[in-house]
Write a protein that holds these residues in place. Structure first.
Motif, short mmCIF file in Angstrom:
data_model
loop_
_atom_site.label_atom_id
_atom_site.label_comp_id
_atom_site.label_asym_id
_atom_site.label_seq_id
_atom_site.Cartn_x
_atom_site.Cartn_y
_atom_site.Cartn_z
N SER A 64 -74.84 21.65 47.23
CA SER A 64 -74.81 22.26 45.91
C SER A 64 -75.04 21.22 44.82
O SER A 64 -75.74 21.48 43.83
CB SER A 64 -73.46 22.95 45.70
OG SER A 64 -73.32 23.40 44.37
N MET A 65 -74.49 20.02 45.00
CA MET A 65 -74.65 18.96 44.02
C MET A 65 -76.12 18.54 43.90
O MET A 65 -76.61 18.28 42.80
CB MET A 65 -73.79 17.76 44.41
CG MET A 65 -73.89 16.57 43.47
SD MET A 65 -72.74 15.25 43.92
CE MET A 65 -73.27 14.86 45.57
N PHE A 66 -76.84 18.51 45.03
CA PHE A 66 -78.24 18.11 45.02
C PHE A 66 -79.19 19.29 44.80
O PHE A 66 -80.41 19.10 44.74
CB PHE A 66 -78.60 17.39 46.32
CG PHE A 66 -78.10 15.97 46.39
CD1 PHE A 66 -78.72 14.96 45.67
CD2 PHE A 66 -77.00 15.64 47.16
CE1 PHE A 66 -78.26 13.65 45.72
CE2 PHE A 66 -76.53 14.33 47.23
CZ PHE A 66 -77.17 13.34 46.50
N CYS A 119 -80.29 24.89 58.80
CA CYS A 119 -81.65 24.93 58.29
C CYS A 119 -81.65 24.38 56.87
O CYS A 119 -80.83 24.78 56.03
CB CYS A 119 -82.18 26.36 58.29
SG CYS A 119 -82.53 26.99 59.93
N LEU A 120 -82.57 23.47 56.60
CA LEU A 120 -82.71 22.85 55.29
C LEU A 120 -84.15 22.97 54.81
O LEU A 120 -85.07 23.09 55.63
CB LEU A 120 -82.32 21.36 55.36
CG LEU A 120 -80.91 21.02 55.83
CD1 LEU A 120 -80.76 19.51 56.00
CD2 LEU A 120 -79.88 21.55 54.85
N PRO A 121 -84.36 22.93 53.50
CA PRO A 121 -85.74 23.05 52.98
C PRO A 121 -86.68 21.96 53.51
O PRO A 121 -87.85 22.22 53.76
CB PRO A 121 -85.56 22.94 51.47
CG PRO A 121 -84.16 23.42 51.22
CD PRO A 121 -83.38 22.94 52.40
N ASN A 122 -86.17 20.74 53.68
CA ASN A 122 -87.02 19.64 54.14
C ASN A 122 -86.15 18.47 54.59
O ASN A 122 -84.92 18.51 54.47
CB ASN A 122 -88.00 19.20 53.04
CG ASN A 122 -87.28 18.93 51.72
OD1 ASN A 122 -86.32 18.17 51.66
ND2 ASN A 122 -87.74 19.59 50.65
N GLN A 123 -86.83 17.42 55.07
CA GLN A 123 -86.13 16.25 55.57
C GLN A 123 -85.41 15.49 54.46
O GLN A 123 -84.36 14.89 54.70
CB GLN A 123 -87.14 15.33 56.26
CG GLN A 123 -86.52 14.10 56.89
CD GLN A 123 -87.55 13.26 57.59
OE1 GLN A 123 -88.30 13.76 58.42
NE2 GLN A 123 -87.60 11.97 57.27
N GLU A 124 -85.94 15.53 53.25
CA GLU A 124 -85.30 14.85 52.13
C GLU A 124 -83.90 15.39 51.88
O GLU A 124 -82.98 14.64 51.52
CB GLU A 124 -86.17 14.98 50.88
CG GLU A 124 -85.69 14.15 49.69
CD GLU A 124 -85.70 12.66 49.96
OE1 GLU A 124 -84.93 11.94 49.29
OE2 GLU A 124 -86.48 12.21 50.82
N ALA A 165 -81.91 16.53 54.17
CA ALA A 165 -81.06 15.94 55.20
C ALA A 165 -80.63 14.53 54.80
O ALA A 165 -79.48 14.13 55.01
CB ALA A 165 -81.81 15.90 56.53
N ARG A 166 -81.53 13.78 54.18
CA ARG A 166 -81.18 12.43 53.74
C ARG A 166 -80.17 12.47 52.59
O ARG A 166 -79.33 11.58 52.46
CB ARG A 166 -82.45 11.68 53.33
CG ARG A 166 -83.41 11.45 54.49
CD ARG A 166 -84.48 10.44 54.17
NE ARG A 166 -85.42 10.29 55.26
CZ ARG A 166 -85.20 9.58 56.36
NH1 ARG A 166 -84.05 8.92 56.51
NH2 ARG A 166 -86.11 9.50 57.31
N HIS A 167 -80.25 13.49 51.74
CA HIS A 167 -79.24 13.64 50.69
C HIS A 167 -77.86 13.86 51.30
O HIS A 167 -76.86 13.27 50.84
CB HIS A 167 -79.60 14.83 49.79
CG HIS A 167 -80.68 14.55 48.80
ND1 HIS A 167 -80.74 13.38 48.08
CD2 HIS A 167 -81.75 15.29 48.41
CE1 HIS A 167 -81.81 13.41 47.28
NE2 HIS A 167 -82.44 14.54 47.47
N LEU A 168 -77.77 14.69 52.34
CA LEU A 168 -76.49 14.90 53.01
C LEU A 168 -75.96 13.58 53.58
O LEU A 168 -74.78 13.25 53.44
CB LEU A 168 -76.64 15.93 54.13
CG LEU A 168 -76.91 17.38 53.73
CD1 LEU A 168 -77.09 18.23 54.98
CD2 LEU A 168 -75.79 17.94 52.87
N LEU A 169 -76.85 12.83 54.24
CA LEU A 169 -76.44 11.59 54.87
C LEU A 169 -76.03 10.52 53.85
O LEU A 169 -75.23 9.64 54.16
CB LEU A 169 -77.58 11.05 55.74
CG LEU A 169 -77.90 11.87 56.98
CD1 LEU A 169 -79.21 11.41 57.61
CD2 LEU A 169 -76.77 11.80 57.99
N GLN A 193 -67.97 16.60 43.60
CA GLN A 193 -69.38 16.40 43.26
C GLN A 193 -69.56 15.24 42.27
O GLN A 193 -70.33 15.32 41.31
CB GLN A 193 -69.98 17.69 42.70
CG GLN A 193 -69.97 18.84 43.70
CD GLN A 193 -70.70 20.07 43.21
OE1 GLN A 193 -70.74 20.35 42.01
NE2 GLN A 193 -71.28 20.82 44.13
N VAL A 194 -68.85 14.15 42.55
CA VAL A 194 -68.96 12.97 41.70
C VAL A 194 -70.33 12.33 41.92
O VAL A 194 -70.73 12.07 43.06
CB VAL A 194 -67.85 11.96 42.03
CG1 VAL A 194 -68.01 10.71 41.18
CG2 VAL A 194 -66.49 12.60 41.80
#
Length: 450
Positions: free
Chosen positions: A32-34, A55-60, A62-66, A214-215
């Motif tokens: 939600s933050m991203f 399911c995510l929109p794209n690989q980017e 996934a990198r935001h989550l990580l 969501q800091v």
């Protein structure tokens, strides 16, 4: 559901096996933050199991989550899965060839690793599984030490570590995208921290709270029961500017006896203080200030000021809850060398603390800012209706950390959804059942401990 899955890419989250009830809420707060959505492929996910298909929109994304998650060990781009090896191989064969091509050229190196859950496999068993994937169109060389691409077969032997079946229940094959922020737990370990107290928050929980709040870089975060500032350290690591308050002058200034096990009875060193922790981690530029103040009487101008209020209120077990009596002020001793003191500090009930906290959020949070706090619960008497409410705040998540068979604490996350314009909002903050439950918690806790 099928149409939704086709519109996004499939990934596998591998979670750490601790604080399992916080996984989904942390994941959703980060997404939600991203600004992207997470879709779950399975509605019957068992929270004790570390594998979660999303399911995510794209690989980017996934990198935001990580980049933020501390409950996630790693994320994989899913190439195939099934209930046995044959199903997995058939599933991988159906993976689009154009998506495989960038990782199968002769100029790139790779390796395949085996990740098991609830069962150990010998080296020969692992090699036998790896050999089953010789059909993959990889033209590059194997490099076990520093490959360009890492592929993993994740083998799930069920949820019972004492009764693992002979054959796995599920298998997943995918390309490693990256790892979560688990390294932060060692980096911010309390064992190596310069200044700690009796109630310093565990670093993993502190980072979970920062994610729930969501800091992000530039956020302004407040902790009204700041203690030794563990929660604010995690917030400042993510780029938040932090400020706190506490009624305990001696704790904020590092006075009194040390809380470390190997220094019991010894006085704290002069440099063992609140700000020293921020200096230790190179976060001094994010530290705004701390106030010696009652959380219900901060003395700040009542305007929306903070992007997040994140705290662990005292609830009378290791540290007592205290407040100033009405019509008293923080006073200073006649001698400048003496410590300031509160002339009329008294104990207060847990219901007062939570009520003050909700009012604080309603007054000082910006619109859509978040309140994150711990609520102690006597488990035999718990129900959802005991979660406090406020007209200006919406409940976002409610996750449990079980402390014993009878006692737990719940991490409550709320979002400010409208401005505070009520003449007397304290009258509608909480229900009577909640008030009774809060004020009986301490008695229930000690009655079960004896």
């Amino acid at each position: 559901m099928a149409d939704e899955v086709e519109d996004c890419e499939q990934f596998l989250c591998l979670f750490a096996q601790e604080h399992v009830d916080f996984r989904i809420s942390e994941l959703l707060s980060i997404s939600s933050m991203f600004g992207f959505n997470v879709r779950f492929q399975s509605k019957d996910h068992r929270k004790e199991n570390p594998h979660l298909l999303i399911c995510l929109p794209n690989q980017e994304c996934a990198r935001h989550l990580l980049s933020r998650a501390v409950t996630i060990k790693s994320v994989y781009e899913l190439w195939g899965h099934g209930n046995n090896l044959t199903e997995v191989k058939n599933s991988v064969l159906q993976y689009p060839a154009h998506k495989m091509k960038p990782f199968s050229s002769s100029n790139s190196t790779f390796k395949i690793s085996i990740e098991t859950f609830n069962k150990k496999l010998s080296v020969s068993q692992q090699r036998e599984l790896i050999d089953q994937f010789e059909f993959l169109p990889f033209e590059g060389c194997v490099n076990l030490s520093a490959p360009d691409h890492v592929f993993s077969l994740l083998v799930d032997y069920g949820d019972d570590p004492n009764a693992a079946p002979p054959n796995p229940e599920r298998l997943f094959f995918g390309r490693l995208i990256g790892h979560g922020q688990r390294h932060l737990l060692k980096q911010y370990s309390l064992k190596t921290r310069h200044f700690i107290g009796n109630t310093s928050m565990d670093p993993q929980l502190s980072f979970i709270m920062a994610n729930q709040g969501q800091v992000s870089p530039g956020s302004f975060v407040f902790d009204p029961f700041v203690g030794t500032g563990s929660i604010l350290l995690s917030c400042s690591h993510f780029g938040g500017y932090v400020m706190g308050s506490d009624i305990d002058y001696t704790l904020l200034h590092g006075r009194g006896r040390s809380s470390r096990a190997n220094r019991q009875g010894q006085w704290r060193a002069r440099d063992e203080n609140f700000k020293a922790n921020f200096t230790q981690y190179g976060l001094g530029s994010y530290f705004v200030d701390v106030l010696v103040a009652d959380a219900g009487r901060l003395g700040l101008r009542e305007v929306p000021l903070f992007d997040a209020i994140i705290t662990d209120p005292p609830y009378g077990i290791r540290e007592g809850a205290r407040k100033l009596d009405a019509n008293t002020e923080l006073q200073e001793s006649a001698s400048q060398d003496e410590t300031p003191f509160c002339s009329a500090v008294r104990g207060c009930r847990l219901s007062e603390i939570v009520t003050i906290l909700l009012e604080l959020a309603a007054r000082y949070l910006v619109l859509h800012g978040r309140l994150v706090y711990w609520l102690p619960i006597y488990r035999p008497g718990y129900s959802e209706e005991l979660i406090p409410s406020h007209p200006c705040l919406k409940l976002v998540s409610n996750s449990e950390q079980c402390l014993s068979r009878h006692v737990s604490r719940r991490l409550i996350t709320m979002e400010k959804v409208k401005e505070n314009k009520l003449e007397d909002p304290l009258l509608s903050v909480v229900q009577q059942k909640f008030l009774d439950s809060c004020d009986n918690f301490r008695d229930n806790y000690f009655s079960q401990s004896t």
